[in-house]
Design a protein around this motif. Structure first.
Motif, short mmCIF file in Angstrom:
data_model
loop_
_atom_site.label_atom_id
_atom_site.label_comp_id
_atom_site.label_asym_id
_atom_site.label_seq_id
_atom_site.Cartn_x
_atom_site.Cartn_y
_atom_site.Cartn_z
N ASP A 27 0.82 -1.20 0.00
CA ASP A 27 0.00 0.00 0.00
C ASP A 27 0.86 1.26 0.00
O ASP A 27 2.09 1.20 0.14
CB ASP A 27 -1.01 -0.01 1.15
N ASN A 32 0.89 -2.05 4.73
CA ASN A 32 0.30 -3.34 4.39
C ASN A 32 1.03 -3.91 3.19
O ASN A 32 1.03 -3.31 2.11
CB ASN A 32 -1.19 -3.18 4.06
N GLY A 265 -4.79 4.18 1.21
CA GLY A 265 -4.80 2.71 1.28
C GLY A 265 -3.92 2.12 0.19
O GLY A 265 -2.77 2.54 0.00
N PHE A 266 -4.46 1.16 -0.57
CA PHE A 266 -3.66 0.54 -1.64
C PHE A 266 -3.58 1.42 -2.90
O PHE A 266 -2.76 1.17 -3.77
CB PHE A 266 -4.21 -0.84 -2.00
N GLY A 269 -0.29 2.61 -4.31
CA GLY A 269 0.72 1.64 -3.91
C GLY A 269 1.24 0.94 -5.15
O GLY A 269 1.01 1.38 -6.30
#
Length: 325
Positions: A27, A32, A265-266, A269
């Motif tokens: 991410d 993560n 978040g992702f 990423g």
């Protein structure tokens, strides 16, 4: 300082040294890190469509007319973050900041249908959580060579002489130069003999809403011995991706976290497929995420001291599209 690195980077090193194929996702904040060996991919409701790896069946695409409604962030809300970014640019805290927002959308397709019907270089559906259709390669490794393809600068392809306008636009050119310079420096951390192979290539992106031209360059180098067959160490060194962060990296990250009123978040990423020998990875952009039953499209662009509010607000909205045709 960037957040602490996840132990899964070590797992990526172990697997790549053993030449075991795997897929990974990291991410934006590198908090993560998910790693899937080939036999684990299908168990995790993960659909992948890359150039060199697919775990999907060809299915009937369907010919249902697409109905996409976009509820863009208001100009007022967008301006708050934009003005904060511009002030930091004026103060010299950053010279390129990638500012993004999320816009609620409604579409008459499921995330799975969007995945199967969209056309892009890289597509991933993760559970019923998010789907993306990215045109942007992060890094490729072929043998001991590493390549990166920074993509920065877009324009509506319907404008007369659009490609030439994009190539010669002072703001877009400055932004592209900055990202190329940043990624050349980044690549030098993990590779020797870094060189610019191709500069300001114009790619055509076809979508249902509107067609776009995007500007890319190609940079290559020879992997340093300590990064060969160490995909985790490589990612830990290169991330977050410069093209969706800005420069200088640490201070620009602070500015982004203050300017943006949501968590990426992702989105922005990086994910990639290591086949046991070579790596292909992409930046997770053109991204739709489900939150509490609603869909949100995350989009944005690079802000420099030359950026004008109206142009950047329009570019952010231009990037909200589904590449179905």
């Amino acid at each position: 300082m960037f957040p602490p690195y996840h132990q899964n980077f070590d797992l990526m090193d172990d697997l790549s040294q053993q030449k075991v194929p795997f897929f990974f996702m990291v991410d934006f904040l590198m908090e993560n890190v998910e790693v899937f060996q080939e036999n684990e991919i299908n168990k995790n409701s993960l659909l992948i469509d890359f150039q060199n790896f697919k775990n999907i069946k060809e299915v009937e695409a369907g010919n249902q007319e697409i109905d996409l409604k976009v509820f863009s962030e208001s100009e007022e809300n967008y301006r708050k973050g934009f003005d904060f970014v511009k002030e930091n640019l004026r103060l010299g805290n950053s010279y390129l900041t990638n500012y993004t927002i999320k816009s609620e959308i409604e579409i008459n397709l499921t995330l799975k249908e969007i995945f199967y019907r969209s056309r892009a270089k890289y597509k991933v559906l993760y559970k019923d959580h998010f789907v993306f259709f990215s045109p942007e390669t992060f890094v490729e490794i072929i043998g001991d060579q590493i390549f990166t393809h920074p993509m920065k600068g877009t324009i509506d392809a319907s404008i007369e002489n659009a490609a030439e306008i994009l190539k010669n636009d002072v703001k877009e050119k400055a932004e592209h130069y900055t990202v190329v310079d940043l990624l050349r420096n980044d690549l030098s951390m993990v590779a020797n003999d870094v060189q610019l192979d191709e500069f300001q290539r114009i790619d055509f992106l076809k979508t249902q809403q509107k067609n776009l031209y995007a500007m890319s360059s190609k940079i290559s180098g020879k992997l340093k011995p300590e990064f060969q067959n160490k995909i985790g160490s490589l990612m830990k060194t290169l991330l977050p991706a410069g093209s969706i962060l800005g420069a200088p990296k640490p201070k620009t990250l602070e500015i982004i976290l203050e300017a943006e009123n949501y968590e990426r978040g992702f989105y922005t990423g990086v994910c990639g497929w290591f086949d046991g020998e070579n790596l292909d990875s992409c930046v997770m952009i053109r991204f739709i995420e489900k939150e509490n039953g609603k869909l949100f499209f995350k989009s944005g662009g690079g802000i420099t001291h030359l950026s004008k509010f109206a142009d950047e607000y329009k570019e952010m909205k231009n990037k909200i599209y589904v590449p179905i045709h």
